[in-house]
Design an enzyme around this catalytic site. Structure first.
Site, PDB file in Angstrom:
ATOM      1  N   PHE A 143       0.856  -1.186   0.000  1.00 31.74           N
ATOM      2  CA  PHE A 143       0.000   0.000   0.000  1.00 31.74           C
ATOM      3  C   PHE A 143       0.892   1.237   0.000  1.00 31.74           C
ATOM      4  O   PHE A 143       1.791   1.364   0.832  1.00 31.74           O
ATOM      5  CB  PHE A 143      -0.924   0.028   1.222  1.00 31.74           C
ATOM      6  CG  PHE A 143      -1.886   1.179   1.165  1.00 31.74           C
ATOM      7  CD1 PHE A 143      -3.027   1.102   0.378  1.00 31.74           C
ATOM      8  CD2 PHE A 143      -1.637   2.355   1.853  1.00 31.74           C
ATOM      9  CE1 PHE A 143      -3.910   2.181   0.280  1.00 31.74           C
ATOM     10  CE2 PHE A 143      -2.512   3.439   1.766  1.00 31.74           C
ATOM     11  CZ  PHE A 143      -3.649   3.348   0.976  1.00 31.74           C
ATOM     12  N   ASP A 228       9.336   2.450   1.362  1.00 31.16           N
ATOM     13  CA  ASP A 228       8.206   3.184   1.935  1.00 31.16           C
ATOM     14  C   ASP A 228       8.165   2.828   3.424  1.00 31.16           C
ATOM     15  O   ASP A 228       7.739   1.734   3.801  1.00 31.16           O
ATOM     16  CB  ASP A 228       6.918   2.752   1.212  1.00 31.16           C
ATOM     17  CG  ASP A 228       5.669   3.412   1.807  1.00 31.16           C
ATOM     18  OD1 ASP A 228       5.734   3.869   2.964  1.00 31.16           O
ATOM     19  OD2 ASP A 228       4.637   3.440   1.111  1.00 31.16           O
ATOM     20  N   LYS A 257       3.029   9.687   8.558  1.00 28.84           N
ATOM     21  CA  LYS A 257       2.344   9.164   9.756  1.00 28.84           C
ATOM     22  C   LYS A 257       2.922   9.711  11.060  1.00 28.84           C
ATOM     23  O   LYS A 257       2.601  10.817  11.450  1.00 28.84           O
ATOM     24  CB  LYS A 257       2.359   7.630   9.725  1.00 28.84           C
ATOM     25  CG  LYS A 257       1.367   7.063   8.689  1.00 28.84           C
ATOM     26  CD  LYS A 257       1.023   5.625   8.981  1.00 28.84           C
ATOM     27  CE  LYS A 257       0.151   4.995   7.925  1.00 28.84           C
ATOM     28  NZ  LYS A 257      -1.272   5.154   8.160  1.00 28.84           N
TER      29      LYS A 257
END
Ligand SMILES: Cc1ncc(COP(=O)(O)O)c(C=O)c1O
Length: 403
Positions: A143, A228, A257
């Site tokens: 993702f 990532d 995040k």
């Protein structure tokens, strides 16, 4: 005025586009948070084992983050990137001094950081090899975000449905299958993009050998290796960045995040050699590296780097995982535990939704990925007695389901 649950629910569904698939009977309304505890509008306490989807690594309203952001808010909220600002430079220095990277670009979210990485990889390749070498290989079940490029990079068909035409030049390989990766790399490939541990894909770690061979392959072909670390970074796995567990550095890494401790900020880090591919005007963001978010980021990184902080996360997570493994031995509906630090998944074939719902009614916040995975991303500041409370609730719920 806006504290009545039913009123909020009604207004929410009249005004806000329905993209989050909430359960209207059960979704809590949170008004306050401290550490690992959230309070709803009636003052009920919830134990948070999800950290706002991996954002509140330092818990809710961490005092250091709140103080840093508040001080900065009283000084300067925004200037644009036409000018220098102190927090951005402070945060970049901290990130560079504590990573493989030489340079950073600031964004506002994970998807934007990945967009920056995708653009940079393509520009790097075009400058060296011309226009026909732009393919980016990613991992199935990965993702990478919801913008058009990052949902195309994402290795899950379901996020792309209905949004074509999509950008060209992405392909997908199974995780930890080095032969598949070797086969997919061709003379049109400019980058390989990997989460060191698949997050939304269900907490599936890369194998060390796989990353080592992927790095070797990329080096040999001058293909950029992009990690990532949007979910795995910022102490989540008991290292500042998850790839430190593997000893295999990338050319480019993305963060977001937990970087801002609850404020929105993203970053793309890279080596000098790659960074040179961007010239003024190639990429930009109005809010990227905003002084308040950057100052919060400085407080986050400094806290994570405090003596013993990450070692303590490792100790607590080892305890948590040991107890969960014990649980798995005692209950047949738990088939296994996957983990790295405080990134934990339980394999619970078919009953993830039921466990999630029952935990919520007992005021324990967890996450389900599909029918068969429970994901736990507790705040790193969770205390041992809170881990025990969570374990007690989980065990009761699972025992009830099995009875
Ligand atoms: C690994 C990974 N990359 C990218 C993203 C996208 O981040 P954002 O929602 O901030 O755009 C996420 C979000 O869950 C993620 O887990």
């Amino acid at each position: 005025m806006f504290k009545d649950y039913d009123k909020i629910k009604e207004l929410e569904s009249s005004y806000i586009i329905n993209t989050y698939g909430r359960n209207p009977e059960k979704t809590p309304l949170f008004v306050e948070g401290k550490g690992c505890i959230l309070h709803d509008e009636e003052g009920n306490e919830y134990l948070d084992l999800l950290s706002g989807l991996g954002v509140n690594n330092l818990g809710h309203s961490h005092p250091g983050v709140v103080e840093a952001a508040t001080k900065q808010m009283n000084k300067l909220l925004h200037t644009s990137n036409l000018y220098y600002t102190v927090p951005q430079v402070e945060l970049s220095k901290l990130l560079i001094e504590n990573s493989f990277a030489d340079k950073v670009f600031f964004a506002n979210s994970g998807a934007e950081s990945n967009e920056a990485a995708i653009k940079l990889a393509r520009k790097y390749s075009e400058l060296k090899y011309g226009e026909n070498r732009k393919k980016i290989i990613t991992v199935k079940k990965s993702f990478h975000g919801r913008t058009l490029a990052t949902l195309t990079a994402t290795g899950q068909e379901k996020v792309r449905k209905g949004f074509g035409p999509l950008p060209e030049g992405f392909s997908y390989v199974p995780l930890n299958d080095i032969d598949a990766l070797k086969k997919e790399v061709d003379d049109k490939t400019c980058a390989v993009m990997i989460e060191p541990i698949l997050g939304e894909g269900g907490v599936h770690p890369c194998e060390k050998d796989y990353l080592e061979q992927a790095k070797e392959l990329c080096k040999e072909k001058d293909i950029l290796l992009i990690y990532d670390e949007i979910q795995t970074g910022m102490g989540r796995t008991a290292k500042l960045f998850a790839h430190e567990h593997y000893g295999v550095t990338p050319d480019v890494m993305t963060l977001a995040k937990a970087l801002g401790g609850g404020l929105p900020i993203g970053a793309m880090l890279c080596t000098d050699e790659v960074a040179k591919s961007f010239s003024p005007g190639d990429h930009a963001s109005t809010f990227g590296g905003n002084p308040v978010a950057a100052e919060a980021g400085v407080a986050v990184v400094n806290t994570l780097l405090e003596d013993g902080f990450l070692e303590n996360v490792q100790e607590k997570s080892s305890y948590f995982v040991k107890e969960l493994e014990e649980l798995a031995l005692n209950y047949s509906s738990v088939q296994g535990v996957r983990h790295k630090g405080m990134m934990i998944a339980l394999q619970v074939d078919g009953c993830a939704g039921e466990i999630l719902g029952e935990c919520l009614s007992k005021r324990l916040l967890i996450n389900a990925i599909g029918d068969s995975t429970i994901r736990l991303l507790p705040p790193l500041v969770i205390e041992k007695n809170q881990i025990d409370i969570a374990l007690g609730i989980l065990e009761n719920v699972i025992a009830d389901i099995e009875s």
